[in-house]
Design a protein around this motif. Sequence first.
Motif, PDB file in Angstrom:
ATOM      1  N   ALA A 270       2.328  -4.790   3.146  1.00 15.86           N
ATOM      2  CA  ALA A 270       1.204  -4.951   3.685  1.00 15.86           C
ATOM      3  C   ALA A 270       1.135  -7.176   3.870  1.00 15.86           C
ATOM      4  O   ALA A 270       1.312  -7.593   4.922  1.00 15.86           O
ATOM      5  CB  ALA A 270      -0.084  -5.181   3.546  1.00 15.86           C
TER       6      ALA A 270
ATOM      7  N   VAL B  37       3.934   0.587   2.615  1.00 13.11           N
ATOM      8  CA  VAL B  37       4.130  -0.643   3.754  1.00 13.11           C
ATOM      9  C   VAL B  37       3.932  -1.878   2.813  1.00 13.11           C
ATOM     10  O   VAL B  37       3.123  -1.474   1.514  1.00 13.11           O
ATOM     11  CB  VAL B  37       2.999   0.063   4.604  1.00 13.11           C
TER      12      VAL B  37
ATOM     13  N   GLN C 274     -14.298  -7.773   9.928  1.00  9.56           N
ATOM     14  CA  GLN C 274     -13.934  -7.425  11.760  1.00  9.56           C
ATOM     15  C   GLN C 274     -15.933  -6.078  11.825  1.00  9.56           C
ATOM     16  O   GLN C 274     -15.855  -6.453  12.864  1.00  9.56           O
ATOM     17  CB  GLN C 274     -12.839  -6.516  11.754  1.00  9.56           C
TER      18      GLN C 274
ATOM     19  N   PHE D 293       0.782  -1.345  -0.157  1.00 10.04           N
ATOM     20  CA  PHE D 293       0.054  -0.431  -0.214  1.00 10.04           C
ATOM     21  C   PHE D 293       1.317   1.159  -0.080  1.00 10.04           C
ATOM     22  O   PHE D 293       1.559   1.359   0.646  1.00 10.04           O
ATOM     23  CB  PHE D 293      -0.686  -0.374   1.106  1.00 10.04           C
ATOM     24  N   ASP D 294       0.336   2.077  -0.853  1.00 11.62           N
ATOM     25  CA  ASP D 294       1.499   3.072  -0.940  1.00 11.62           C
ATOM     26  C   ASP D 294       1.537   3.751   0.863  1.00 11.62           C
ATOM     27  O   ASP D 294       0.305   3.870   1.627  1.00 11.62           O
ATOM     28  CB  ASP D 294       0.968   4.761  -1.559  1.00 11.62           C
TER      29      ASP D 294
ATOM     30  N   ASN E 123      -1.446  -6.595  15.249  1.00 11.11           N
ATOM     31  CA  ASN E 123      -1.753  -5.935  14.383  1.00 11.11           C
ATOM     32  C   ASN E 123      -0.258  -5.136  13.749  1.00 11.11           C
ATOM     33  O   ASN E 123       0.224  -4.770  13.539  1.00 11.11           O
ATOM     34  CB  ASN E 123      -1.975  -4.155  16.153  1.00 11.11           C
ATOM     35  N   GLY E 124      -1.337  -5.231  12.196  1.00 11.75           N
ATOM     36  CA  GLY E 124      -0.662  -4.593  11.295  1.00 11.75           C
ATOM     37  C   GLY E 124       0.016  -5.152  11.002  1.00 11.75           C
ATOM     38  O   GLY E 124       1.094  -5.160   9.867  1.00 11.75           O
ATOM     39  N   SER E 125       0.316  -7.053  11.111  1.00 12.25           N
ATOM     40  CA  SER E 125       0.930  -7.890  10.080  1.00 12.25           C
ATOM     41  C   SER E 125       0.724  -8.425   9.114  1.00 12.25           C
ATOM     42  O   SER E 125       1.603  -9.235   8.317  1.00 12.25           O
ATOM     43  CB  SER E 125       0.749  -9.354  11.701  1.00 12.25           C
ATOM     44  N   GLY E 126       0.064  -8.040   8.389  1.00 14.93           N
ATOM     45  CA  GLY E 126      -1.046  -7.825   7.705  1.00 14.93           C
ATOM     46  C   GLY E 126      -2.149  -9.461   7.294  1.00 14.93           C
ATOM     47  O   GLY E 126      -2.504  -9.569   6.183  1.00 14.93           O
ATOM     48  N   LYS E 127      -3.002 -10.300   8.468  1.00 16.49           N
ATOM     49  CA  LYS E 127      -3.879 -10.850   8.638  1.00 16.49           C
ATOM     50  C   LYS E 127      -4.669 -10.700   7.447  1.00 16.49           C
ATOM     51  O   LYS E 127      -5.188 -11.194   6.969  1.00 16.49           O
ATOM     52  CB  LYS E 127      -4.242 -10.592  10.324  1.00 16.49           C
ATOM     53  N   THR E 128      -5.306  -9.503   7.554  1.00 16.37           N
ATOM     54  CA  THR E 128      -6.684  -9.020   7.219  1.00 16.37           C
ATOM     55  C   THR E 128      -6.509  -9.061   5.362  1.00 16.37           C
ATOM     56  O   THR E 128      -7.106  -9.151   4.754  1.00 16.37           O
ATOM     57  CB  THR E 128      -7.419  -7.428   7.669  1.00 16.37           C
ATOM     58  N   THR E 129      -5.343  -8.125   4.975  1.00 15.56           N
ATOM     59  CA  THR E 129      -4.822  -7.750   3.571  1.00 15.56           C
ATOM     60  C   THR E 129      -5.427  -8.983   2.935  1.00 15.56           C
ATOM     61  O   THR E 129      -5.129  -9.872   2.289  1.00 15.56           O
ATOM     62  CB  THR E 129      -3.547  -7.061   4.038  1.00 15.56           C
TER      63      THR E 129
HETATM   64  N1  LIG Z   1      -6.310   0.563   2.650  1.00 16.83           N
HETATM   65  C1  LIG Z   1      -5.015   0.342   2.977  1.00 16.83           C
HETATM   66  N2  LIG Z   1      -4.810   1.319   2.541  1.00 16.83           N
HETATM   67  C2  LIG Z   1      -3.082   1.393   3.155  1.00 16.83           C
HETATM   68  N3  LIG Z   1      -2.296   0.671   4.063  1.00 16.83           N
HETATM   69  C3  LIG Z   1      -3.071  -0.441   4.434  1.00 16.83           C
HETATM   70  C4  LIG Z   1      -4.518  -0.815   3.451  1.00 16.83           C
HETATM   71  N4  LIG Z   1      -4.948  -2.190   4.534  1.00 16.83           N
HETATM   72  C5  LIG Z   1      -4.006  -2.113   4.985  1.00 16.83           C
HETATM   73  N5  LIG Z   1      -2.813  -1.285   5.358  1.00 16.83           N
HETATM   74  C6  LIG Z   1      -1.164  -1.466   5.957  1.00 16.83           C
HETATM   75  O1  LIG Z   1      -0.928  -2.364   5.627  1.00 16.83           O
HETATM   76  C7  LIG Z   1      -0.588  -3.394   6.843  1.00 16.83           C
HETATM   77  C8  LIG Z   1      -0.800  -4.239   7.883  1.00 16.83           C
HETATM   78  O2  LIG Z   1      -2.329  -4.159   7.567  1.00 16.83           O
HETATM   79  P1  LIG Z   1      -3.709  -5.710   7.665  1.00 16.83           P
HETATM   80  O3  LIG Z   1      -4.999  -4.766   8.255  1.00 16.83           O
HETATM   81  O4  LIG Z   1      -3.585  -6.474   6.564  1.00 16.83           O
HETATM   82  O5  LIG Z   1      -2.580  -6.148   9.907  1.00 16.83           O
HETATM   83  P2  LIG Z   1      -3.662  -6.995  10.603  1.00 16.83           P
HETATM   84  O6  LIG Z   1      -3.195  -7.567  10.688  1.00 16.83           O
HETATM   85  O7  LIG Z   1      -5.069  -7.260  10.069  1.00 16.83           O
HETATM   86  O8  LIG Z   1      -3.988  -6.042  11.763  1.00 16.83           O
HETATM   87  P3  LIG Z   1      -5.163  -5.655  13.009  1.00 16.83           P
HETATM   88  O9  LIG Z   1      -4.586  -6.743  14.031  1.00 16.83           O
HETATM   89  O10 LIG Z   1      -4.666  -4.475  13.546  1.00 16.83           O
HETATM   90  O11 LIG Z   1      -6.117  -6.295  12.067  1.00 16.83           O
HETATM   91  C9  LIG Z   1      -0.758  -2.551   7.193  1.00 16.83           C
HETATM   92  O12 LIG Z   1       0.786  -1.219   8.285  1.00 16.83           O
HETATM   93  C10 LIG Z   1      -1.717  -1.303   7.678  1.00 16.83           C
HETATM   94  O13 LIG Z   1      -1.473   0.483   7.185  1.00 16.83           O
END
Ligand SMILES: Nc1ncnc2c1ncn2[C@@H]1O[C@H](COP(=O)(O)OP(=O)(O)OP(=O)(O)O)[C@@H](O)[C@H]1O
Length: 257
Positions: free
Chosen positions: A24, A22, A89, A11-12, A44-50
């Motif tokens: 993701a 970043v 979520q 992601f930018d 948090n932010g480790s990339g699970k949702t992405t």
């Molecule tokens: N749409 C987006 N635009 C910019 N950055 C994004 C976007 N979606 C995710 N990110 C970034 O990608 C990284 C991974 O995010 P992601 O939501 O996949 O993590 P996560 O492990 O699911 O986090 P959490 O436990 O907080 O839900 C983070 O740094 C987040 O800020």
Amino acid sequence: MIGVEGVTRRFDGGATGNAGGVVAVDDVTLSIPDGEFLIVAGANGSGKTTLVRTFNGLVTPDSGTVTVNGTPVRDDLVAARSAVGMVFQDPRDQLVAATVGADVAFGPENLGCSHAEIDRRVDDALAAVNMADREDERIASLSGGERERVAIAGALAMEPDHLVLDEPFTGLDEPARRSVLDRLRDLRAAGTSVIVVTHDLRDVLGLADRVVGLSAGRVAVDDAPRGAAAELPGLDVRVPAGFDGRSADAADTSSSP
Ligand SMILES: Nc1ncnc2c1ncn2[C@@H]1O[C@H](COP(=O)(O)OP(=O)(O)OP(=O)(O)O)[C@@H](O)[C@H]1O
């Protein structure tokens, strides 16, 4: 089966001002067989949702390929969306109708199910989230946890081959949580793969076949629950006290009064 082959998604930097952006999800390769119960854990932010959002094309990889039942998601988005059910979520993202019953029926209606089949699926799915007989209630009058349960029921009613739940337990009270866990266990036994993204490993770790732990978008742990339990604290994921790798059934028996 869901196959993830060398998937990267950036992601930018946006408002963060991080010019490099970043990464993701960073070169992830995984395969999730039918009938597997997989936990995706990580800070948090480790990339699970992405990562899980690439499974039905909600997020498109920059490189690499995701296949569902052998077909690349990018080649057949409709097939991927019907084969992979997803509970987000924030349930507000996915409730579409005015009443509980209409909302849960929405997916099966779109699949072209008969009226009898729709009724059966709605009844089953609402029972699974402890909301039987509440079909006529208005979504607007429900609490946050009840909306979450309706969102889970909506995904269950699709009867997908693979079910992804992103932090499904956050707003659930204990009876609803147990009821959903029971249904997930049944689904796995029936051959559905169940993928749970969660920080809260209580109860669910004993149910899982495998745990994937992400760190900075990479797979840092990929192990059976007992092995993963030793490694997850290193990823800042808390493991339930006393977890020793027993099945949830064994744990339930021992904790019964
Ligand atoms: N749409 C987006 N635009 C910019 N950055 C994004 C976007 N979606 C995710 N990110 C970034 O990608 C990284 C991974 O995010 P992601 O939501 O996949 O993590 P996560 O492990 O699911 O986090 P959490 O436990 O907080 O839900 C983070 O740094 C987040 O800020």
